[in-house]
Design an enzyme around this catalytic site. Sequence first.
Site, PDB file in Angstrom:
ATOM      1  N   ASN A   1       0.871  -1.179   0.000  1.00 51.21           N
ATOM      2  CA  ASN A   1       0.000   0.000   0.000  1.00 51.21           C
ATOM      3  C   ASN A   1       0.912   1.235   0.000  1.00 51.21           C
ATOM      4  O   ASN A   1       2.141   1.109  -0.005  1.00 51.21           O
ATOM      5  CB  ASN A   1      -0.979  -0.024   1.185  1.00 51.21           C
ATOM      6  CG  ASN A   1      -0.272  -0.031   2.531  1.00 51.21           C
ATOM      7  OD1 ASN A   1       0.883   0.348   2.647  1.00 51.21           O
ATOM      8  ND2 ASN A   1      -0.959  -0.484   3.556  1.00 51.21           N
TER       9      ASN A   1
ATOM     10  N   GLU B   1       3.558   1.596   2.806  1.00 55.66           N
ATOM     11  CA  GLU B   1       4.639   0.612   2.686  1.00 55.66           C
ATOM     12  C   GLU B   1       5.649   1.040   1.620  1.00 55.66           C
ATOM     13  O   GLU B   1       6.848   0.790   1.757  1.00 55.66           O
ATOM     14  CB  GLU B   1       4.051  -0.776   2.372  1.00 55.66           C
ATOM     15  CG  GLU B   1       3.396  -1.394   3.613  1.00 55.66           C
ATOM     16  CD  GLU B   1       2.338  -2.443   3.332  1.00 55.66           C
ATOM     17  OE1 GLU B   1       1.740  -2.933   4.300  1.00 55.66           O
ATOM     18  OE2 GLU B   1       2.072  -2.760   2.158  1.00 55.66           O
TER      19      GLU B   1
ATOM     20  N   ASP C   1      -5.550  -8.102   2.035  1.00 51.27           N
ATOM     21  CA  ASP C   1      -5.488  -9.577   1.993  1.00 51.27           C
ATOM     22  C   ASP C   1      -6.416 -10.115   0.900  1.00 51.27           C
ATOM     23  O   ASP C   1      -6.068 -11.064   0.196  1.00 51.27           O
ATOM     24  CB  ASP C   1      -5.913 -10.174   3.344  1.00 51.27           C
ATOM     25  CG  ASP C   1      -5.086  -9.625   4.494  1.00 51.27           C
ATOM     26  OD1 ASP C   1      -3.860  -9.501   4.331  1.00 51.27           O
ATOM     27  OD2 ASP C   1      -5.671  -9.322   5.553  1.00 51.27           O
TER      28      ASP C   1
HETATM   29  N1  LIG Z   1     -13.152   2.814   0.142  1.00 51.37           N
HETATM   30  C1  LIG Z   1     -12.895   1.916  -0.818  1.00 51.37           C
HETATM   31  N2  LIG Z   1     -13.737   1.775  -1.846  1.00 51.37           N
HETATM   32  C2  LIG Z   1     -13.508   0.878  -2.818  1.00 51.37           C
HETATM   33  N3  LIG Z   1     -12.447   0.065  -2.857  1.00 51.37           N
HETATM   34  C3  LIG Z   1     -11.575   0.164  -1.852  1.00 51.37           C
HETATM   35  C4  LIG Z   1     -11.731   1.092  -0.773  1.00 51.37           C
HETATM   36  N4  LIG Z   1     -10.704   0.937   0.081  1.00 51.37           N
HETATM   37  C5  LIG Z   1      -9.938  -0.047  -0.447  1.00 51.37           C
HETATM   38  N5  LIG Z   1     -10.447  -0.511  -1.599  1.00 51.37           N
HETATM   39  C6  LIG Z   1      -9.898  -1.557  -2.461  1.00 51.37           C
HETATM   40  O1  LIG Z   1      -9.071  -2.415  -1.708  1.00 51.37           O
HETATM   41  C7  LIG Z   1      -7.716  -2.290  -2.135  1.00 51.37           C
HETATM   42  C8  LIG Z   1      -6.764  -2.468  -0.981  1.00 51.37           C
HETATM   43  O2  LIG Z   1      -6.979  -1.464  -0.009  1.00 51.37           O
HETATM   44  P1  LIG Z   1      -5.785  -0.783   0.781  1.00 51.37           P
HETATM   45  O3  LIG Z   1      -4.915  -0.056  -0.171  1.00 51.37           O
HETATM   46  O4  LIG Z   1      -6.403  -0.042   1.896  1.00 51.37           O
HETATM   47  O5  LIG Z   1      -5.009  -2.070   1.312  1.00 51.37           O
HETATM   48  P2  LIG Z   1      -4.104  -2.256   2.631  1.00 51.37           P
HETATM   49  O6  LIG Z   1      -3.695  -0.920   3.151  1.00 51.37           O
HETATM   50  O7  LIG Z   1      -3.044  -3.238   2.319  1.00 51.37           O
HETATM   51  O8  LIG Z   1      -5.163  -2.909   3.616  1.00 51.37           O
HETATM   52  P3  LIG Z   1      -4.903  -3.904   4.838  1.00 51.37           P
HETATM   53  O9  LIG Z   1      -3.433  -3.974   5.096  1.00 51.37           O
HETATM   54  O10 LIG Z   1      -5.705  -3.320   5.970  1.00 51.37           O
HETATM   55  O11 LIG Z   1      -5.476  -5.210   4.406  1.00 51.37           O
HETATM   56  C9  LIG Z   1      -7.647  -0.943  -2.850  1.00 51.37           C
HETATM   57  O12 LIG Z   1      -6.591  -0.901  -3.769  1.00 51.37           O
HETATM   58  C10 LIG Z   1      -9.024  -0.927  -3.528  1.00 51.37           C
HETATM   59  O13 LIG Z   1      -9.039  -1.761  -4.660  1.00 51.37           O
HETATM   60 MG   LIG Z   2      -1.863  -4.487   3.692  1.00 51.19          MG
END
Ligand SMILES: Nc1ncnc2c1ncn2[C@@H]1O[C@H](COP(=O)(O)OP(=O)(O)OP(=O)(O)O)[C@@H](O)[C@H]1O
Ligand SMILES: [Mg+2]
Length: 341
Positions: free
Chosen positions: A187, A190, A278
Amino acid sequence: VGDIITDEYITGVTSRISREAPVLILKCQSQEIVPGGAGNAVNNLAALGAKVSVIGVVGDDEMGKKITRYMKQRGVNTEGLIVEKGRTTITKTRILAGGHHTSRQQVIRLDREPAGPLKPSTIKSLQEVFNRELKKADAVIASDYEYGVLDASIIESINRAALKKLVTVDSRFQMLKFKGVAALTPNESEVVEALELLGNKGKKKTYLDGEGGYRKELFDDENNLSRWSRQILEQTQSRGVLITRGNKGMFLVEKSGRKTLIPIFGSEQAVDITGAGDTVISTFTLALAAGASMPEAARLSNYAGGLVVMKRGTATISLGELMEALEKDCNEPQIKNSYRT
Ligand SMILES: Nc1ncnc2c1ncn2[C@@H]1O[C@H](COP(=O)(O)OP(=O)(O)OP(=O)(O)O)[C@@H](O)[C@H]1O
Ligand SMILES: [Mg+2]
């Protein structure tokens, strides 16, 4: 393979204020556990119909037994779950309160974590099950939540596995140690940490948001997205980098230079974003293993991510739900500004 976490949800109805202390008294309504961390990736894979073997560590406690049983009941092969004696199973307990007609709200989170690192004998067992399960696997997901399963020796095995198998990586703090894998799915924060965009080496005051964090709009600039993904691509010698951007969607860069920008599916009003990453890596990897191209796999995982954030708690998406979303989107396309170059 990765750090198994138990997510526990305890819900209660607010009844009154205690006489013992100025705290709420909740009448307990329900208590539920679901796999979190790497366990959430496992759960998501199983929900999509994959045959999954989980490799990780649990303690010899009640939570360890419960989470193992949970996965077993969903058809997951849990022989690769190493039980370490005396270890605490990582557990995050969320206590949610609400009235009969109001929505529930998290009041407090209680974390239980192991005291020390994994025993050398546990690492050795992990090695053994990894090598054994690898023979049967089409793909490997490394899901690193910094709780020790992805230690140097396991990373080395994963890098070796990447020579022959499809390997994808979601690593909180050490993604640059993975080499030659198919793809990484960091993300934004990271990316900031891995490339030390705010650290000593590349300290740029213009990147700071005034509160010690990074300026979110930096990632709206496609030149930055391209440059940073390419840096990760080069440093890891991987074939792809998929940056997940929460409610801003995703950005994929492949070794060939092809870039794919994917806006979110669904509304920006997420119900619960826990574990979306995930769901993304599970869908992405399963699609790749089934023969999808990286942009196709990324798009599918973007639908899955968009769907899962509409569910409360750590959740999964079924193939049916994914199909329905795709069909809906084909009839009324939401993806307008995505492109490929
Ligand atoms: N508010 C939202 N609406 C629609 N899709 C979303 C939203 N938030 C996240 N997503 C989808 O989920 C994906 C992953 O979310 P994010 O980038 O928050 O992952 P992350 O930070 O690794 O999450 P985590 O580590 O908590 O599992 C995004 O790239 C998008 O495709
Ligand atoms: Mg993550």
